[in-house]
Design an enzyme around this catalytic site. Structure first.
Site, mmCIF file in Angstrom:
data_model
loop_
_atom_site.group_PDB
_atom_site.id
_atom_site.type_symbol
_atom_site.label_atom_id
_atom_site.label_comp_id
_atom_site.label_asym_id
_atom_site.label_seq_id
_atom_site.Cartn_x
_atom_site.Cartn_y
_atom_site.Cartn_z
ATOM 1 N N ARG A 69 0.844 -1.183 0.000
ATOM 2 C CA ARG A 69 0.000 0.000 0.000
ATOM 3 C C ARG A 69 0.885 1.241 0.000
ATOM 4 O O ARG A 69 1.937 1.259 0.627
ATOM 5 C CB ARG A 69 -0.886 0.018 1.253
ATOM 6 C CG ARG A 69 -2.022 -0.987 1.226
ATOM 7 C CD ARG A 69 -2.937 -0.831 2.434
ATOM 8 N NE ARG A 69 -2.288 -1.214 3.675
ATOM 9 C CZ ARG A 69 -1.800 -0.377 4.557
ATOM 10 N NH1 ARG A 69 -1.884 0.921 4.355
ATOM 11 N NH2 ARG A 69 -1.231 -0.801 5.653
ATOM 12 N N TYR A 210 -1.326 -3.646 -6.756
ATOM 13 C CA TYR A 210 -1.026 -4.455 -5.570
ATOM 14 C C TYR A 210 -2.030 -4.257 -4.421
ATOM 15 O O TYR A 210 -2.360 -3.125 -4.054
ATOM 16 C CB TYR A 210 0.372 -4.118 -5.046
ATOM 17 C CG TYR A 210 0.974 -5.255 -4.237
ATOM 18 C CD1 TYR A 210 1.718 -6.257 -4.865
ATOM 19 C CD2 TYR A 210 0.781 -5.344 -2.866
ATOM 20 C CE1 TYR A 210 2.248 -7.309 -4.126
ATOM 21 C CE2 TYR A 210 1.311 -6.396 -2.133
ATOM 22 C CZ TYR A 210 2.049 -7.367 -2.776
ATOM 23 O OH TYR A 210 2.578 -8.415 -2.056
ATOM 24 N N GLY A 211 -2.426 -5.336 -3.811
ATOM 25 C CA GLY A 211 -3.150 -5.370 -2.530
ATOM 26 C C GLY A 211 -4.177 -4.272 -2.341
ATOM 27 O O GLY A 211 -5.017 -4.019 -3.211
ATOM 28 N N LYS A 219 -9.391 -2.193 1.919
ATOM 29 C CA LYS A 219 -9.100 -1.017 2.747
ATOM 30 C C LYS A 219 -9.890 0.204 2.270
ATOM 31 O O LYS A 219 -10.350 0.999 3.073
ATOM 32 C CB LYS A 219 -7.597 -0.718 2.723
ATOM 33 C CG LYS A 219 -6.721 -1.883 3.152
ATOM 34 C CD LYS A 219 -6.996 -2.307 4.562
ATOM 35 C CE LYS A 219 -5.974 -3.331 5.043
ATOM 36 N NZ LYS A 219 -6.247 -3.781 6.418
ATOM 37 N N HIS A 239 -10.868 -1.906 11.808
ATOM 38 C CA HIS A 239 -9.752 -2.738 11.376
ATOM 39 C C HIS A 239 -9.535 -3.817 12.437
ATOM 40 O O HIS A 239 -8.589 -3.772 13.208
ATOM 41 C CB HIS A 239 -8.519 -1.835 11.236
ATOM 42 C CG HIS A 239 -7.351 -2.475 10.569
ATOM 43 N ND1 HIS A 239 -6.065 -2.004 10.704
ATOM 44 C CD2 HIS A 239 -7.260 -3.546 9.744
ATOM 45 C CE1 HIS A 239 -5.238 -2.743 9.997
ATOM 46 N NE2 HIS A 239 -5.935 -3.693 9.412
ATOM 47 N N SER A 261 -0.350 -3.346 11.901
ATOM 48 C CA SER A 261 0.325 -4.377 11.095
ATOM 49 C C SER A 261 1.476 -4.990 11.890
ATOM 50 O O SER A 261 2.064 -4.330 12.746
ATOM 51 C CB SER A 261 0.898 -3.753 9.827
ATOM 52 O OG SER A 261 -0.110 -3.083 9.143
ATOM 53 N N ALA A 262 1.786 -6.231 11.591
ATOM 54 C CA ALA A 262 2.927 -6.944 12.176
ATOM 55 C C ALA A 262 2.777 -7.237 13.667
ATOM 56 O O ALA A 262 3.750 -7.316 14.399
ATOM 57 C CB ALA A 262 4.234 -6.189 11.919
ATOM 58 N N CYS A 263 1.531 -7.379 14.123
ATOM 59 C CA CYS A 263 1.308 -7.732 15.525
ATOM 60 C C CYS A 263 0.605 -9.081 15.663
ATOM 61 O O CYS A 263 0.070 -9.409 16.711
ATOM 62 C CB CYS A 263 0.490 -6.652 16.222
ATOM 63 S SG CYS A 263 1.410 -5.127 16.462
ATOM 64 N N ASP A 286 -9.388 -9.388 9.464
ATOM 65 C CA ASP A 286 -8.881 -8.037 9.192
ATOM 66 C C ASP A 286 -9.897 -6.920 9.434
ATOM 67 O O ASP A 286 -9.518 -5.864 9.901
ATOM 68 C CB ASP A 286 -8.380 -7.973 7.735
ATOM 69 C CG ASP A 286 -7.482 -6.774 7.473
ATOM 70 O OD1 ASP A 286 -6.685 -6.430 8.366
ATOM 71 O OD2 ASP A 286 -7.568 -6.180 6.397
ATOM 72 N N ARG A 377 2.388 -12.032 -0.138
ATOM 73 C CA ARG A 377 1.049 -12.343 0.370
ATOM 74 C C ARG A 377 0.500 -13.650 -0.155
ATOM 75 O O ARG A 377 0.869 -14.098 -1.235
ATOM 76 C CB ARG A 377 0.080 -11.230 -0.066
ATOM 77 C CG ARG A 377 0.411 -9.853 0.454
ATOM 78 C CD ARG A 377 -0.022 -9.690 1.875
ATOM 79 N NE ARG A 377 0.272 -8.371 2.411
ATOM 80 C CZ ARG A 377 -0.454 -7.773 3.358
ATOM 81 N NH1 ARG A 377 -1.494 -8.377 3.890
ATOM 82 N NH2 ARG A 377 -0.105 -6.596 3.816
ATOM 83 N N GLY A 503 -0.615 -19.978 20.763
ATOM 84 C CA GLY A 503 -1.744 -20.667 21.402
ATOM 85 C C GLY A 503 -1.883 -20.329 22.885
ATOM 86 O O GLY A 503 -2.974 -20.411 23.462
HETATM 87 C C1 OXD Z 1 -2.804 -4.166 6.487
HETATM 88 C C2 OXD Z 1 -3.314 -5.328 5.750
HETATM 89 O O1 OXD Z 1 -1.836 -3.548 6.040
HETATM 90 O O2 OXD Z 1 -4.259 -5.955 6.234
HETATM 91 O O3 OXD Z 1 -3.360 -3.844 7.523
HETATM 92 O O4 OXD Z 1 -2.807 -5.643 4.673
HETATM 93 MN MN MN Z 2 -5.154 -4.975 7.865
#
Ligand code: OXD
Ligand code: MN
Length: 594
Positions: A69, A210-211, A219, A239, A261-263, A286, A377, A503
């Site tokens: 993005r 892309y995406g 989004k 989100h 993102s990344a969590c 998402d 992805r 888990g």
């Molecule tokens: C983001 C995604 O960037 O879901 O949040 O791709």
């Molecule tokens: Mn997202």
């Protein structure tokens, strides 16, 4: 084709502007999907993967300039600049349309214009919305087939006068007669525009394939435009992942959770609890659309039909449910192609010795660069997830009991806390922070404030968005979900993870469920309600008592040190910062001063 005069007129208008060679109305069928894939294999854009290991799966490689993005080229073009707020890029809508019309002029020359009618949410659900995307990218068509509900059924529901959200997309790469195409056509970054016109529920995207730039249901529609509609109409577009947790007695809890993102959002959405008797099912990974139902509770649907997940780090170890979801009927973008025609990425269970990297070059682990792009992805149908909730397509949605916010923080923020009340919960969501990288403990400069994980996705002024949250709380009253804040990512000074995560996070969710049922006490602290020493179920988990103590420690000095930066962040919202948020900041300051 359609009996909807407004839709037919819009398609005609775009056809005249963009001058494609052909127009194709998508019916959403498997035949259409297969034909499109065959076309892309023949043109060299797609590679078919080994049928026995990855049946009906394809790999794509994007242009190296078109891999994610582009927030810097994403615009909220509402009439008044001040309504876009300080967290969005704004251009006057008339001016932006003029610029973009210039770009769209003849931009589909040599290509096919695809009309993609799609539903966000189960077709016909009272919470769902219909969009129609026009695109000149067959890659987008196939991804939309997976990510949304595409096809003739949508046109039937739309009828002759139904409401739809027009989403215009072009990759911005016209083909002159005789000009050879490239595998991933797109426009250079300075010509990319991802534009939203919220006053008229309109999306125009140009230059990227892309995406989130190109799959406009996600989004652009389901968050940026929907967030504006939701405020106008009194609902919520967030989100958030949605999951169902069932305890050993069969009581169900529905959780919606927002993380930047990344969590590990997709991992949490597909969690497999480590504690006996507890079951977790995924409703969405998402986006959540939530409306107050006849019972006064907040009901959530997942508007999407697929997962567009980050590949690197996804493995049978970290997320077996995602791995089982993506092994058939899926699209991979920017992953490694192995010598036996499978896909691979960094963090997958087995190493890869040799393959073709995302740039199409020969690759080995000694190449010195990741083989898969970090934002590579998989696009996979949600219904293939073994942990999908049987009610994930219930048009009425699932009733939300719990909201969870969080971020990635190596220090300061404890494993879990509960908000004191709704307003405090809104404050917790609004003050969410995450480290851009978790590489070091010295994280001051690398913190990103990401309120409700909506920073790049809120289609209007963030101050008004916070006010909307307060007002939704007023409407929900005592039926409002309870709010919690988590941090799975605490480390020791020497960089060791304090919490095992994955888990085991079910133990934290269990505490939340027991809190809302009044089964466990909590300790009131300056930052919220914390588990008592024996509050968390840690049975069977080999974790030193000192680590648990550290995970739940409230360091008032460290919290105090965070407040000036937080105040500065909120100051950006000027007089749109709700007085109730102001009151929360003052409360925090008073506590920390005491
Ligand atoms: C983001 C995604 O960037 O879901 O949040 O791709
Ligand atoms: Mn997202």
């Amino acid at each position: 084709m359609t009996e909807h005069a407004g839709l037919a007129a819009w398609v005609k208008e775009v056809e005249t502007l963009c001058t494609p060679d052909k127009v194709h109305w998508c019916d959403g069928s498997t035949k259409e999907y297969d034909e499109m894939m065959q076309l892309m294999v023949a043109s060299g854009m797609a590679t078919k993967l080994d049928e026995s290991s990855f049946p009906n799966c394809y790999l794509f490689r994007s242009d190296p300039s078109d891999v994610a993005r582009v927030e810097g080229r994403t615009y909220i073009a509402c009439r008044e600049e001040e309504n876009a707020g300080p967290t969005n890029n704004w251009i006057d809508p008339d001016q932006l349309k003029e610029t973009m019309r210039g770009l769209y002029q003849g931009c589909m020359k040599g290509r096919t214009l695809y009309v993609i009618p799609f539903s966000m949410g189960p077709i016909g659900s009272p919470i769902a919305k219909i969009g129609v995307q026009i695109s000149d990218s067959p890659y987008v068509v196939t991804n939309m087939h997976i990510m949304t509900r595409v096809g003739t059924r949508v046109l039937e529901v739309l009828g002759s006068a139904g409401e739809f959200i027009p989403c215009l997309h072009s990759i911005g790469a016209p083909l002159e007669p005789g000009q050879e195409d490239v595998p991933w056509p797109c426009a250079p970054v300075e010509k990319k525009y991802i534009s939203h016109f919220p006053d008229e529920n309109l999306i125009w995207s140009y230059g990227s394939g892309y995406g989130g730039n190109a799959l406009l249901g996600k989004k652009c529609l389901a968050l940026r435009i929907a967030s504006v509609m939701a405020r106008r109409e009194g609902w919520m577009a967030e989100h958030m992942l949605i999951l169902r947790l069932t305890n050993p007695e069969g009581r169900r809890y529905h959780i919606a959770a927002a993380f930047p993102s990344a969590c590990g959002k997709t991992n949490l959405a597909m969690l497999q609890p480590s504690i006996p008797g507890w079951k977790c099912e995924c409703v969405g990974d998402d986006i959540a659309w939530m409306k107050i139902g006849g019972d006064g509770r907040l009901h959530a649907i997942n508007p999407e039909a697929g997962f567009f997940g980050v590949a690197p780090g996804t493995s049978y170890d970290s997320n077996p449910m995602a791995m089982d979801t993506l092994k058939s009927n899926s699209i991979f973008t920017n992953c490694v192609l192995t010598d036996d025609n499978k896909v691979w990425w960094e963090g997958m269970d087995e190493p890869c010795e040799h393959g073709i990297d995302w740039k199409g070059r020969e690759w080995t682990p000694a190449s010195g660069e990741p083989g898969a792009h970090p934002n590579s992805r998989f696009t996979a149908p949600a219904k293939q997830c073994p942990a999908i909730c049987p009610d994930w397509e219930d048009p009425a949605g699932v009733p939300i009991d719990i909201f969870v916010f969080g971020g990635r923080r190596a220090s300061v923020v404890p494993l879990v806390r509960q908000a004191l009340d709704w307003d405090h919960g809104v404050y917790l969501g609004a003050s969410a922070t995450s480290e851009v990288t978790a590489a070091a403990l010295d994280i001051k400069a690398k913190l990103r404030r990401d309120p409700f994980a909506m920073l790049p996705f809120c289609g209007y002024h963030m101050g008004d968005y916070l006010q909307h949250w307060f007002e939704m709380g007023d409407k929900l009253g005592d039926k409002a979900p309870k709010v919690f804040y988590v941090n799975w990512f605490r480390k020791t000074e020497d960089g060791r993870w304090l919490w095992p995560g994955f888990g085991e996070n079910a133990r934290v969710l269990k505490w939340m469920c027991e809190r809302i049922d009044g089964k466990v006490d909590a300790v009131e602290t300056s930052i919220g309600l914390m588990p008592t020493a024996d509050g968390l179920d840690l049975e069977g988990l080999d974790i030193p008592a000192a680590d648990v103590e550290e995970l739940l420690r409230v360091d008032d000095n460290a919290w105090k040190a965070e407040l000036p930066d937080l105040r500065e962040f909120f100051a950006k919202f000027g007089d749109r910062l709700p007085p109730r948020m102001q009151a929360q900041i003052e409360r925090a300051e008073q506590f920390q001063r005491a």
